[in-house]
Design an enzyme around this catalytic site. Structure first.
Site: not given
Ligand code: APR
Length: 231
Positions: A56, A88, A104, A170
């Site tokens: 990462r 992170v 996180h 996001g």
């Molecule tokens: N622009 C904006 N949003 C986007 C894009 C983009 N180009 N591509 C994807 N997304 C959105 C997706 O639609 C989704 O709603 O980003 C989001 C990603 O969600 P997750 O993968 O669940 O990420 P996140 O919400 O940050 O996860 C939370 O889970 O495992 C962990 O600790 C890790 O901090 C993280 C936490």
């Protein structure tokens, strides 16, 4: 000066080339959380966990902030802005945001396994398996693993409660307690969600606008419209 609180997740960094977690091509499609992101995994299989975060970190060193990070940083010229991020990575800071709270943890820091307050920056991407802190204990990534408490959560709730406008960029809003942050916006405070997908907005009780766009498109547009806004 009006206060804008920006709450971000992996999607804000997706346009920089970093994978999200829960999208089809996300990290959790290739790795099991229990193998790389729990305290038990670190105890059981230190090598795999360290290698996961080394990868990462290596990726992070090869990417740049995108237009969304820059638009968020630029809002500081017009508003009192605080960023609360689940990410992170350090792309908000590298784009120029000056007040960033990491819920996180931070990839570019390590900490002593014995003393959680003994936190040190890491130069470059590679944590050696046997690298030790000044107190002699093994170092671990400065990451909040699943099953661990989220020390910055109370501070983040105070920040959320001080918002005049909240922007959520996001994040699937699937991970708790982080996702609860949206509940701390005061009544009537407008909440803008910038996300091309369908995050779980069911617990947002405030006036909600979903801008269904990628962060690098939607965030600069939203920033532009807020600049001209009397709220
Ligand atoms: N622009 C904006 N949003 C986007 C894009 C983009 N180009 N591509 C994807 N997304 C959105 C997706 O639609 C989704 O709603 O980003 C989001 C990603 O969600 P997750 O993968 O669940 O990420 P996140 O919400 O940050 O996860 C939370 O889970 O495992 C962990 O600790 C890790 O901090 C993280 C936490």
């Amino acid at each position: 000066m009006k206060k804008i609180v920006v709450f971000t997740g992996a999607g804000v960094s997706a346009d920089s080339g970093l994978a999200t977690f829960r999208d089809a091509d996300g990290l959790w499609a290739s790795y099991r959380i229990e193998d790389v992101c729990t305290p038990e995994a670190l105890a059981r299989n230190r090598e795999l966990v360290i290698e996961f975060y080394n990868k990462r970190r290596k990726e992070l060193l090869g990417v740049e902030p995108n237009a969304a990070h820059r638009a968020i940083a630029e809002l500081e010229k017009y508003f009192d802005v605080e960023v609360v991020t689940q990410n992170v990575d350090n792309l908000h800071e590298r784009a120029g945001s000056t007040r960033v709270t990491h819920l996180h943890g931070e990839l570019m820091k390590l900490r002593s396994q014995r003393n959680p307050d003994l936190i040190v920056p890491i130069e470059g991407w590679e944590q050696g398996l046997d690298d030790r802190a000044e107190d002699g204990a093994l170092l671990r990534p400065h990451i909040v693993f699943f099953g661990e408490s989220v020390p910055m959560f109370d501070r983040a709730c105070e920040i959320a409660a001080s918002a005049d406008v909240m922007i959520v960029v996001g994040t699937s809003l699937a991970v708790y307690p982080a996702a609860m942050l949206v509940r701390y916006a005061r009544a009537g405070v407008p909440v803008y969600v910038v996300d091309p997908g369908e995050p779980d907005t069911s617990m947002i009780r405030n006036p909600l606008t979903h801008i269904k766009a990628r962060a690098a498109e939607g965030m600069p547009q939203l920033a532009e419209s807020l600049k001209g806004c009397k709220f």
